[in-house]
Design a protein around this motif. Structure first.
Motif, PDB file in Angstrom:
ATOM      1  N   CYS A 512      45.732  38.026  50.742  1.00 28.75           N
ATOM      2  CA  CYS A 512      46.896  37.343  50.177  1.00 28.75           C
ATOM      3  C   CYS A 512      46.472  36.363  49.082  1.00 28.75           C
ATOM      4  CB  CYS A 512      47.650  36.619  51.292  1.00 28.75           C
ATOM      5  SG  CYS A 512      49.005  35.576  50.709  1.00 28.75           S
ATOM      6  N   LEU A 513      45.418  35.605  49.334  1.00 22.45           N
ATOM      7  CA  LEU A 513      44.963  34.627  48.349  1.00 22.45           C
ATOM      8  C   LEU A 513      44.514  35.288  47.051  1.00 22.45           C
ATOM      9  CD1 LEU A 513      42.803  32.275  50.621  1.00 22.45           C
ATOM     10  CD2 LEU A 513      45.156  31.883  49.857  1.00 22.45           C
ATOM     11  N   CYS A 514      43.928  36.494  47.168  1.00 18.79           N
ATOM     12  CA  CYS A 514      43.294  37.140  46.015  1.00 18.79           C
ATOM     13  C   CYS A 514      44.162  38.210  45.358  1.00 18.79           C
ATOM     14  CB  CYS A 514      41.973  37.782  46.442  1.00 18.79           C
ATOM     15  SG  CYS A 514      40.741  36.634  47.089  1.00 18.79           S
ATOM     16  N   LYS A 515      45.368  38.408  45.840  1.00 21.54           N
ATOM     17  CA  LYS A 515      46.134  39.581  45.408  1.00 21.54           C
ATOM     18  C   LYS A 515      46.449  39.594  43.924  1.00 21.54           C
ATOM     19  CE  LYS A 515      50.553  37.494  46.801  1.00 21.54           C
ATOM     20  NZ  LYS A 515      51.697  37.630  47.751  1.00 21.54           N
ATOM     21  N   GLU A 516      46.422  38.450  43.258  1.00 18.24           N
ATOM     22  CA  GLU A 516      46.752  38.400  41.832  1.00 18.24           C
ATOM     23  C   GLU A 516      45.637  38.954  40.960  1.00 18.24           C
ATOM     24  OE1 GLU A 516      47.657  34.386  40.928  1.00 18.24           O
ATOM     25  OE2 GLU A 516      49.236  34.219  42.435  1.00 18.24           O
ATOM     26  N   TYR A 517      44.415  38.997  41.459  1.00 13.90           N
ATOM     27  CA  TYR A 517      43.309  39.381  40.587  1.00 13.90           C
ATOM     28  C   TYR A 517      42.260  40.247  41.269  1.00 13.90           C
ATOM     29  CZ  TYR A 517      41.944  35.024  42.910  1.00 13.90           C
ATOM     30  OH  TYR A 517      41.745  34.035  43.843  1.00 13.90           O
ATOM     31  N   TYR A 518      42.393  40.529  42.542  1.00 12.00           N
ATOM     32  CA  TYR A 518      41.401  41.350  43.244  1.00 12.00           C
ATOM     33  C   TYR A 518      42.096  42.611  43.724  1.00 12.00           C
ATOM     34  CZ  TYR A 518      37.641  42.575  46.507  1.00 12.00           C
ATOM     35  OH  TYR A 518      36.629  43.218  47.188  1.00 12.00           O
ATOM     36  N   LEU A 519      41.685  43.759  43.170  1.00 14.92           N
ATOM     37  CA  LEU A 519      42.414  44.999  43.412  1.00 14.92           C
ATOM     38  C   LEU A 519      42.325  45.459  44.851  1.00 14.92           C
ATOM     39  CD1 LEU A 519      41.523  46.954  40.151  1.00 14.92           C
ATOM     40  CD2 LEU A 519      43.586  45.621  40.660  1.00 14.92           C
ATOM     41  N   SER A 520      41.124  45.397  45.416  1.00 18.11           N
ATOM     42  CA  SER A 520      40.952  45.851  46.787  1.00 18.11           C
ATOM     43  C   SER A 520      41.527  44.821  47.756  1.00 18.11           C
ATOM     44  CB  SER A 520      39.473  46.075  47.094  1.00 18.11           C
ATOM     45  OG  SER A 520      39.296  46.474  48.422  1.00 18.11           O
ATOM     46  N   LYS A 521      41.981  45.268  48.880  1.00 18.82           N
ATOM     47  CA  LYS A 521      42.489  44.361  49.898  1.00 18.82           C
ATOM     48  C   LYS A 521      42.163  44.915  51.275  1.00 18.82           C
ATOM     49  CE  LYS A 521      46.781  44.345  51.030  1.00 18.82           C
ATOM     50  NZ  LYS A 521      48.256  44.155  51.041  1.00 18.82           N
ATOM     51  N   ALA A 522      42.156  44.038  52.260  1.00 13.51           N
ATOM     52  CA  ALA A 522      41.858  44.461  53.621  1.00 13.51           C
ATOM     53  C   ALA A 522      43.026  45.271  54.166  1.00 13.51           C
ATOM     54  CB  ALA A 522      41.608  43.247  54.504  1.00 13.51           C
ATOM     55  N   PRO A 523      42.738  46.431  54.739  1.00 11.84           N
ATOM     56  CA  PRO A 523      43.828  47.208  55.356  1.00 11.84           C
ATOM     57  C   PRO A 523      44.554  46.390  56.417  1.00 11.84           C
ATOM     58  CG  PRO A 523      41.828  48.523  55.189  1.00 11.84           C
ATOM     59  CD  PRO A 523      41.460  47.112  54.828  1.00 11.84           C
ATOM     60  N   GLU A 524      45.843  46.638  56.549  1.00 14.01           N
ATOM     61  CA  GLU A 524      46.655  45.844  57.475  1.00 14.01           C
ATOM     62  C   GLU A 524      46.188  45.985  58.919  1.00 14.01           C
ATOM     63  OE1 GLU A 524      50.698  46.879  56.859  1.00 14.01           O
ATOM     64  OE2 GLU A 524      50.763  46.083  54.797  1.00 14.01           O
ATOM     65  N   HIS A 525      45.539  47.122  59.251  1.00 14.47           N
ATOM     66  CA  HIS A 525      45.145  47.308  60.645  1.00 14.47           C
ATOM     67  C   HIS A 525      43.897  46.513  61.022  1.00 14.47           C
ATOM     68  CE1 HIS A 525      42.396  50.252  58.802  1.00 14.47           C
ATOM     69  NE2 HIS A 525      41.679  50.157  59.904  1.00 14.47           N
ATOM     70  N   TYR A 526      43.262  45.830  60.054  1.00 14.55           N
ATOM     71  CA  TYR A 526      42.094  45.021  60.398  1.00 14.55           C
ATOM     72  C   TYR A 526      42.475  43.915  61.378  1.00 14.55           C
ATOM     73  CZ  TYR A 526      38.832  47.123  57.056  1.00 14.55           C
ATOM     74  OH  TYR A 526      37.993  47.988  56.394  1.00 14.55           O
ATOM     75  N   ALA A 527      43.637  43.303  61.191  1.00 13.77           N
ATOM     76  CA  ALA A 527      44.083  42.279  62.127  1.00 13.77           C
ATOM     77  C   ALA A 527      44.350  42.877  63.501  1.00 13.77           C
ATOM     78  CB  ALA A 527      45.335  41.585  61.594  1.00 13.77           C
ATOM     79  N   ASP A 528      44.831  44.118  63.535  1.00 10.54           N
ATOM     80  CA  ASP A 528      45.059  44.789  64.819  1.00 10.54           C
ATOM     81  C   ASP A 528      43.735  45.017  65.548  1.00 10.54           C
ATOM     82  OD1 ASP A 528      47.770  44.881  64.303  1.00 10.54           O
ATOM     83  OD2 ASP A 528      47.665  46.861  63.362  1.00 10.54           O
TER      84      ASP A 528
END
Length: 770
Positions: A512-528
């Motif tokens: 969330c913090l990096c979404k403006e400039y970092y293309l990759s993101k953690a898949p939502e299931h990582y929290a699961d």
């Protein structure tokens, strides 16, 4: 960490109080030094000073491993040793990698410190000025030697010898001049570096020597195709110094070292061009800047005050200068025994472990966050090697090695393959350090320059390590070793699974913090996955077994499960935490490393048992600190283990800062809990606590606890809540913290990003019984 047996210390003769009294006037006249007499001397190496920043003695330790170090983050040595080490200079292939030894062309000894002599030297380490001093009161002169690693001319180790006549002319004396015998003792050639023959030249009328060479063996040809260059310069040292009987003179000698010959040469030239006192003043000024920014002051308990001052001196001596004459080299991290050691197996060869992030890092982060940034930067610069290690072991993301040095590849000794294979929690510890850094700084530039990638890739590693168990419905992490190295290749290490879960949760938050400039993101299931990681829990005894197969009553080496309570601050019932502390205290073996009991101290203080905490606090340092220079050993007397053990020092600071001062850092807040004084102290002041750009001073005495705001960052306005009322923090504000707290300091949410749940193994309405 491993441990070793100590060599026996030999006894020596103690000098009497008469010699103390005869010399005190001389030392009081020495610039920046003061000694007050402490009566009833009891051992050969007593510290005779009651200045909390000054450690002084008439007799050096019979075991020279307990000599103090001098350093500036680029170059370091133990006083009077024949070895100098340099930041980032290693030799040896992988598991044989160690700090490369440079002969100590800075080791100059006064003759009166080498042999039996009618004069009685006083040896002093000034932790405030960063200098080791030898002062000799002779018949016709006072000789003062200052030895220091210059904090501004960072390639230089400087020796300054002042000879001051007493102005007592003797017309019948055959030699009107004053002669002082000295000796340069660099030791043998290096086994790590192939040096060319030394070359003399004349600089400003003085003879200097230079030598260049290369390390013998690359750490890993894949990441280090060529050996490392090294060049050293040093001034020629005569057998005697000669001063007229009515005169006074300062002689300056220096050694410089760098990977670049031109840098080493120019640094020596500049040092020799400086006036002697101005040269020293520039060094002291840099140390003064550090202590102006932050510090810890203890009153009422001189022993404790000295230990704390010694710890900060030794830590800062291994960290880079903030300002230097020549551009700073890349920084290669903090090792368990600092920059002045690391050439041997006993001293961990100058490698980086989890010790940095879990033990040394937390207090550095609060007082010197720019150094915390430097420590994370070392991990970022070696992350591409961590990516390769993950790939070759069949996983994704970044898997950081258990031990790393120059290249970032795995450099654990061949003797101990199990720690390299199984002690994977180091990657989670690095992610946890990143979490704490973001919590206290909200440094978006760091995220943009690699932080987003670091956090995400560590989470990728743990996601690839977690395997669903269809019987329990939970994720298992197998084939690991927790901090307790007595048990390897286990399943669901409690500590490992919690730092793994935190890593996965943090990646979701950083996405969330990096979404403006970092293309990759953690898949939502990582929290699961994090939510569903197995966390061993025994409902009958209401405690956390160390791992899934752990059998109650098995002995362990060191703090492991108790780290869940602190520093991880994993949410659990108070009864569970109390049981974890009580049980693991009973099964932790006594010959483990120093930092275990510091963490027990924090936990017990949080439970409110001050008397028990005091006993544990004393146990955390009393048998580990060696006089007179407050050098820590890894193990309790009579054993030694690693020396100048900064891992133990870091744990001890945490007992004070997070235990007695009651500080806590969370992603969304900063808290102060039940602040109180350490044993026998009448005042504890922590100056320069940094939180979101605001500078805070916490002052604890036997009456009040006050918090003073010295500066703020308008970008992150802060509000203090005392449980009833909110107070906006502004410069100059002083607040009395009445009651036990917690007192909470917050700012607005960062980018409105949802905080992670940070709950592990709790996807059912019960704990998992094993």
């Amino acid at each position: 960490m491993w441990h070793f047996l100590a060599r026996n210390k030999q006894a020596a003769v103690m000098l009497g109080l008469l010699a103390v009294a005869a010399f005190v006037v001389v030392v009081l006249a020495t610039k920046g030094a003061s000694i007050a007499i402490v009566e009833n001397l009891s051992t050969e190496t007593d510290d005779i000073s009651n200045d909390p920043h000054l450690f002084s003695t008439y007799s050096l330790p019979s075991d020279n491993r307990f000599m103090p170090s001098i350093g500036n983050g680029h170059i370091a040595t133990n006083v009077f040793s024949d070895t100098v080490y340099m930041n980032g200079l290693y030799n040896g292939y992988k598991g044989k990698s160690r700090r490369a030894r440079i002969p100590a062309w800075a080791n100059i000894r006064l003759n009166s410190t080498l042999t039996d002599h009618p004069y009685s030297p006083v040896y002093s380490l000034d932790t405030k000025q960063g200098v080791f001093t030898v002062t000799v009161d002779r018949d016709r002169s006072v000789v003062t030697q200052r030895i220091y690693a210059h904090r501004f001319y960072t390639r230089a180790i400087v020796n300054q010898i002042q000879v001051a006549s007493k102005h007592r002319p003797d017309p019948d004396f055959l030699h009107p001049e004053i002669w002082i015998a000295i000796k340069l003792m660099p030791g043998p050639g290096s086994d790590d570096i192939v040096f060319q023959d030394p070359v003399p030249e004349i600089l400003d009328g003085r003879t200097v020597w230079s030598v260049c060479g290369q390390t013998k063996e690359s750490e890993d040809p894949t990441y280090q195709p060529l050996p490392v260059d090294i060049c050293a310069y040093w001034t020629s040292v005569p057998d005697h110094l000669v001063v007229p009987q009515h005169g006074s003179r300062v002689f300056t000698f220096a050694m410089t070292a760098d990977k670049n010959k031109t840098v080493a040469r120019q640094e020596l030239i500049k040092v020799l061009q400086e006036d002697g006192e101005e040269l020293f003043d520039k060094h002291v000024e840099q140390w003064g800047r550090l202590y102006h920014q932050a510090g810890m002051q203890i009153e009422g308990n001189l022993k404790l005050a000295k230990i704390v001052n010694g710890i900060w001196y030794y830590l800062l001596s291994s960290l880079p200068a903030e300002e230097s004459h020549q551009p700073l080299d890349r920084f290669f991290g903090l090792s368990p025994t600092g920059l002045a050691r690391g050439g041997t197996f006993d001293d961990y060869e100058g490698h980086n472990f989890w010790d940095t992030e879990i033990w040394m890092y937390p207090t550095i982060l609060l007082l010197y966050p720019h150094y915390a940034h430097s420590l994370l930067q070392y991990r970022l610069e070696t992350a591409y090697v961590a990516a390769q290690l993950a790939r070759i072991t069949g996983h994704k993301g970044y898997r950081f090695p258990w031990e790393s040095a120059y290249t970032g590849t795995e450099v654990t000794q061949p003797c101990c393959p199990e720690v390299a294979e199984f002690e994977q929690h180091v990657s989670g510890c690095i992610s946890f350090a990143a979490r704490q850094y973001l919590a206290t700084t909200r440094d978006e530039e760091w995220l943009k320059q690699g932080g987003c990638s670091l956090v995400t890739n560590i989470a990728d590693f743990w996601a690839s390590r977690a395997v669903i168990n269809y019987t329990t419905g939970l994720y298992d992490i197998k084939n690991v070793m927790g901090p307790d190295e007595d048990h390897s290749n286990v399943t669901n290490s409690a500590f490992t699974n919690v730092v793994a879960g935190y890593s996965l949760y943090l990646a979701e938050y950083v996405s969330c913090l990096c979404k403006e400039y970092y293309l990759s993101k953690a898949p939502e299931h990582y929290a699961d996955i994090a939510w569903s990681l197995a966390l061993p829990y025994d409902g009958e005894w209401d405690y956390h077994p160390e791992y899934a197969e752990y059998k109650r009553s098995e002995k362990i080496k060191q703090a492991d499960v108790v780290l869940l309570g602190f520093p991880l601050q994993y949410p659990m019932n108070e009864s569970t935490r109390a049981n974890d502390l009580k049980y693991y205290e009973s099964v932790t073996r006594n010959d483990g490393p120093a930092m275990t009991w510091s963490i027990h101290t924090v936990g017990i203080l949080r439970s409110g048992d001050s008397a028990k905490a005091a006993k544990m606090f004393n146990k955390s340092y009393d048998a580990y600190v060696r006089e007179p220079f407050k050098v820590w050993s890894e193990l309790r007397r009579p054993d030694v283990g690693a020396v100048n053990f900064q891992t133990g020092m870091g744990g001890f600071l945490q007992a004070i800062v997070f235990g007695y001062a009651g500080l806590s850092v969370y992603l969304d807040r900063f808290e102060i809990h039940r602040a109180q004084l350490p044993p026998q102290a009448t005042r504890l002041k922590i100056k320069g606590i940094k939180y979101l750009g605001t500078n805070l001073n916490l002052d604890i005495d036997d009456v009040d606890v006050t918090l003073t705001v010295t500066s703020v960052d308008d970008k992150w306005p802060l509000v203090l809540n005392n449980g009833k009322y909110n107070t906006t923090l502004i410069p100059g504000l002083t607040v009395t913290l009445s009651g036990e707290g917690p007192f909470t300091i917050r700012s607005a949410p960062w980018k409105d990003c949802k905080l992670p749940a940070d709950i592990i193994g709790q996807n059912y309405l019960r704990q998992i019984n094993v």
